[in-house]
Design a protein around this motif. Structure first.
Motif, PDB file in Angstrom:
ATOM      1  N   TYR A   1      31.168  62.699  50.123  1.00 13.98           N
ATOM      2  CA  TYR A   1      31.737  63.451  51.220  1.00 13.98           C
ATOM      3  C   TYR A   1      32.345  62.453  52.377  1.00 13.98           C
ATOM      4  CZ  TYR A   1      31.814  66.526  55.081  1.00 13.98           C
ATOM      5  OH  TYR A   1      32.255  67.216  56.405  1.00 13.98           O
ATOM      6  N   LYS A   2      31.361  61.511  52.467  1.00 14.26           N
ATOM      7  CA  LYS A   2      31.685  60.585  53.690  1.00 14.26           C
ATOM      8  C   LYS A   2      32.802  59.477  53.238  1.00 14.26           C
ATOM      9  CE  LYS A   2      26.846  60.222  55.377  1.00 14.26           C
ATOM     10  NZ  LYS A   2      25.634  59.448  55.348  1.00 14.26           N
ATOM     11  N   GLU A   3      33.117  59.264  51.821  1.00 11.52           N
ATOM     12  CA  GLU A   3      34.212  58.550  51.495  1.00 11.52           C
ATOM     13  C   GLU A   3      35.133  59.184  51.515  1.00 11.52           C
ATOM     14  OE1 GLU A   3      34.405  55.279  50.839  1.00 11.52           O
ATOM     15  OE2 GLU A   3      31.955  55.161  51.712  1.00 11.52           O
ATOM     16  N   LEU A   4      35.431  60.496  51.076  1.00 15.56           N
ATOM     17  CA  LEU A   4      36.605  61.402  51.287  1.00 15.56           C
ATOM     18  C   LEU A   4      37.028  61.565  52.506  1.00 15.56           C
ATOM     19  CD1 LEU A   4      35.661  63.977  48.157  1.00 15.56           C
ATOM     20  CD2 LEU A   4      37.381  62.331  48.275  1.00 15.56           C
ATOM     21  N   LYS A   5      35.763  61.949  53.515  1.00 13.65           N
ATOM     22  CA  LYS A   5      36.249  61.977  54.991  1.00 13.65           C
ATOM     23  C   LYS A   5      37.103  60.905  55.453  1.00 13.65           C
ATOM     24  CE  LYS A   5      34.075  63.683  59.209  1.00 13.65           C
ATOM     25  NZ  LYS A   5      32.872  64.445  59.708  1.00 13.65           N
TER      26      LYS A   5
END
Length: 351
Positions: free
Chosen positions: A176-180
């Motif tokens: 999630y953090k990487e996609l964000k």
């Protein structure tokens, strides 16, 4: 549903009394013990919820953890508490880290009564991870959080399944953090991946910069379209014969924009948790767009101040007082879900 109702009650307590929960004991009595009780544990049974749990850890004799949740003498979870305004880092809970390796527990909770951080031993067996696999923010939780939390209840507790899901949740959080980050500022690798699929020429520096901006806008459009599609699907069922009936006609000099309609649909979707969505009506004006209950201008749920080119605001209400909250896009309205629902309860109670 019972767990969610109890969490809602605790969340209200946080909002109303947070300033007087400054001590650890206050946080324990008012929030943490009721939280454990909401999970189905008998807080009055010292064999099930053991306060001031002690185990000898090396040379540190007599060190204590605030609570141990036990079953048939085996420790299932460890709980370390801090004041409601206290920091929640492992350096402030070293005994929790040490106890994890000398008990049967594979789940540990670090909490100040408002924030609950759940740890396991995903990275190394029998050693508590440095990062939590799940964090519950009591004053800002989501329905998905309630579903996860049910796994820790007395009735549903399954250690092996929890540890397995902990690994999945941890990876999901990292993804999630990487996609964000990619959504906000696409990396060169992501730009090359997407650009290579739609651009047949050489990926020069200028082309890459151009694609970065286009990808960012496209990702925002994808999210917006998906949200709108879900809203339209959910809401059209409430009024299938006239999907625009909830938008009161504007005067000739007032133009209702797409972004105002998008904002209204989000408010109506939130309001649908409390009232029939057909009761939520939009009335546009020159300076703002009002969202009303029962098409009554004395029952304003919120206001969309979306006419400016440089700044947008969503107005929330308590009584007759409006608070303007800065928003960048209509999606930011979801941050004020609790205020919207509280306002509807207030207005609906007036009759």
């Amino acid at each position: 549903m019972e767990l969610e109702a109890r969490l809602e009650g605790l969340a209200k307590k946080v909002v109303e009394h947070r300033e007087i929960l400054a001590t650890e004991e206050a946080a324990k009595n008012a929030l943490i013990m009721p939280f454990l009780q909401a999970l189905g544990y008998d807080i009055f049974n010292p064999g099930e919820v053991v306060p001031e749990f002690t185990a000898d850890v090396g040379i540190r004799k007599g060190e204590k953890v605030d609570y141990a949740i036990c079953d048939a003498g085996s420790v299932k979870m460890l709980v370390e508490c801090k004041p409601a305004n206290g920091e929640l880092t492992l350096k402030h809970a070293s005994q929790l880290y040490r106890y994890f390796s000398v008990t049967d527990a594979r789940v540990a909770i670090l909490t100040n009564g408002v924030t609950y951080k759940f740890y396991s031993d995903v990275d190394r067996p029998n050693t508590m991870d440095e990062q939590p696999f799940f964090t519950l923010q009591l004053d800002d939780y989501r329905k998905a959080d309630v579903k996860i939390l049910e796994s820790f209840s007395k009735q549903a507790f399954d250690e092996q399944r929890i540890v397995q899901e902990a690994g999945d949740l941890k990876l999901q959080s990292l993804i999630y953090k990487e996609l964000k980050k990619e959504f906000a500022e696409p990396s060169d690798e992501f730009v090359r991946l997407i650009g290579g699929r739609v651009h047949s020429g050489k990926m020069t520096a200028n082309v890459k910069e151009s694609f970065k901006a286009l990808i960012t806008r496209s990702l925002s459009a994808v999210i917006r379209d998906q949200v709108n599609a879900r809203l339209n699907t959910a809401l059209s069922a409430s009024n299938p014969d006239d999907e625009d009936a909830s938008v009161s006609p504007a005067t000739p000099e007032v133009e209702t924009t797409e972004v105002e309609i998008e904002g209204f649909n989000i408010v109506r979707a939130i309001a649908a948790r409390k009232v029939d969505p057909s009761r939520i009506v939009m009335r546009d004006a020159k300076s703002y767009c009002a969202v009303l209950l029962d098409d009554n201008n004395r029952k304003t749920i919120g206001r969309l101040h979306f006419n400016s080119e440089v700044a947008r605001y969503f107005g929330t209400f308590v009584g007759k007082d409006e608070t303007r909250n800065s928003v960048e896009t209509p999606l930011d309205i979801y941050q004020f879900e609790k205020a919207i629902l509280a306002r509807i309860e207030e207005l609906d109670g007036e009759g």
